[in-house]
Design an enzyme around this catalytic site. Structure first.
Site, short mmCIF file in Angstrom:
data_model
loop_
_atom_site.label_atom_id
_atom_site.label_comp_id
_atom_site.label_asym_id
_atom_site.label_seq_id
_atom_site.Cartn_x
_atom_site.Cartn_y
_atom_site.Cartn_z
N ASP A 25 9.69 11.58 17.55
CA ASP A 25 9.29 12.94 17.24
C ASP A 25 9.70 13.87 18.37
O ASP A 25 9.45 13.59 19.54
CB ASP A 25 7.76 12.97 17.07
N ASP B 187 9.25 5.55 15.08
CA ASP B 187 9.03 6.97 14.81
C ASP B 187 9.37 7.75 16.08
O ASP B 187 8.76 7.52 17.13
CB ASP B 187 7.55 7.18 14.42
N GLU C 237 0.82 -1.21 0.00
CA GLU C 237 0.00 0.00 0.00
C GLU C 237 0.85 1.26 0.00
O GLU C 237 1.81 1.38 0.76
CB GLU C 237 -0.92 0.06 1.23
#
Length: 421
Positions: free
Chosen positions: A113, A111, A46
């Protein structure tokens, strides 16, 4: 080197040039096909595009590199996200029987951040970053890269700058891609130390004996702590920061430190007094905690978005995508030289397009001055090699070569085993 200020309003004009002449489609396709691991591996992947005005298009899928290339060049997405490899083609997910459309594989991703560190950095907040707080990303990469390689045995880690305020890690080993949700959760939990929300004061609690992984992580933090936390972030310099640190300590230690701190104002010396006092308490009492180590970890340890790592179907921003707010490219980070990585030196799309224009002008000038053969040879040089994107694509190539080398080794190993039988 030319310096171009990025203007977000110009992004629609710059993206077509970037996708037509600079985006590394061949390397990108080489990465996501994994040496042709299976025919449907790429076509069942995807992709998601974010278009102008935050129009979000999910479940995009493509059969070939050419198909992907044409669609991206037609749609010129502001952002590209990569999702899982599914049981069926994502573009046909509406035609599949309910429940049959399943996410099967995806890289193990992380991830990190900078906004998750807002309670422990004083230089910036929210989406803002500077060279001082970027040290937190350096520490995160060093700790997680070591653990994933040495504790879990993964080899193929692609670290990528998000383009604004964080970093992503793509663990691309076959074993990592095949991990279940339960296994991904276990890895993410193993790597998570800072626990609790805004209401939790003491977010790191260590027990005796300290786990070897935590000891290794502390070794990394200790290399940066004094310069980053005490000097750059001015920890223990103001009453507010002193109160915040002391809230992580037992009451008896707090009281003693407040007495010492009335006369000692230097943050470095204050930290030295704190560590000495905590060590004395630990030596004199079997119940003494590792409070100074907990403080170091609370202020510097990587803060993971665990949900990103747990889900197989979770989307993550693609390498070489552009960040619409900053215009910076999501480029690979060289872990061997992670201390030298500077997010403010990462090229913007406007700079790259300016470099392309300059190289074209130089080429035209050369065409007048030199013979036609020479000019034709120069035109064969790939466009990106004439820009500051070149070193990042070279790094990506090296990563892909290492994966190909491992695959080749595994094929040879299997063939040798078959010969033995």
């Amino acid at each position: 080197m030319p310096t171009s200020d990025y203007d977000p309003a110009c992004l629609p004009d710059l993206l077509p040039l970037y996708y037509r002449r600079l985006f590394p489609f061949s390397q990108y396709y080489r990465w996501l096909t994994y040496g042709g691991v299976s025919k449907s591996y790429f076509q069942n992947r995807e992709f998601s595009f974010t278009l102008k005005d935050d129009i979000y298009v999910r479940y995009q899928s493509f059969s070939t590199q050419n198909e992907l290339e044409k669609e991206i060049q037609k749609m010129n997405p502001y952002k590209i996200d990569i999702g899982a490899v599914y049981s069926h083609r994502p573009s046909q997910h509406n035609t599949v029987k309910s429940g049959a459309f399943q996410a099967l594989e995806k890289e193990l991703v992380f991830d990190i951040d900078m906004t998750d560190y807002d309670d422990v950095r004083s230089c910036c907040s929210a989406a803002d970053i500077c060279s001082k707080c970027w040290t937190l990303m350096t520490i995160a990469i060093r700790i997680l890269d070591r653990a994933l390689r040495e504790d879990f045995g993964f080899q193929h880690l692609l670290w990528v700058y998000s383009g604004r305020r964080g970093v992503h890690c793509w663990v691309c080993d076959e074993a990592a891609r095949k991990l279940s949700v339960t296994a991904r959760s276990a890895v993410a939990e193993y790597l998570s130390l800072v626990k609790g929300g805004e209401e939790t004061v003491r977010k790191v609690v260590l027990s005796d004996p300290i786990h070897p992984f935590i000891s290794q992580s502390l070794g990394v933090v200790e290399n940066y702590f004094n310069k980053y936390a005490i000097v750059d972030q001015e920890l223990l310099a103001s009453k507010e920061s002193v109160d915040r640190v002391l809230s992580l300590l037992p009451e008896d230690v707090r009281k003693e430190l407040l007495v010492h701190y009335q006369n000692e104002k230097n943050p470095v010396n204050r930290w030295g007094i704190l560590t000495d006092l905590v060590n004395q308490k630990r030596m004199s009492s079997k119940k003494g905690g590792y409070f100074e180590k907990e403080i170091m970890l609370q202020y510097c340890y990587p803060r993971l978005d665990v949900n990103v790592s747990k889900g197989v179907n979770h989307l993550l921003k693609s390498p070489f995508s552009i960040h619409p707010k900053t215009g910076r490219v999501s480029v690979p980070i060289d872990v061997r030289n992670v201390d030298k990585f500077n997010p403010f030196e990462v090229p913007t799309i406007s700079l790259l397009c300016e470099e392309l224009d300059k190289s074209r002008a130089d080429e035209e000038e050369d065409g007048i001055k030199n013979n036609e053969t020479q000019s034709a040879e120069r035109r064969k040089i790939r466009d990106y090699k004439r820009t500051s994107l070149a070193k990042y694509i070279k790094l990506f190539d090296q990563f892909l070569d290492a994966m190909a080398h491992t695959r080749k080794g595994e094929i040879l190993k299997k063939s040798d085993l078959q010969k033995e039988f």
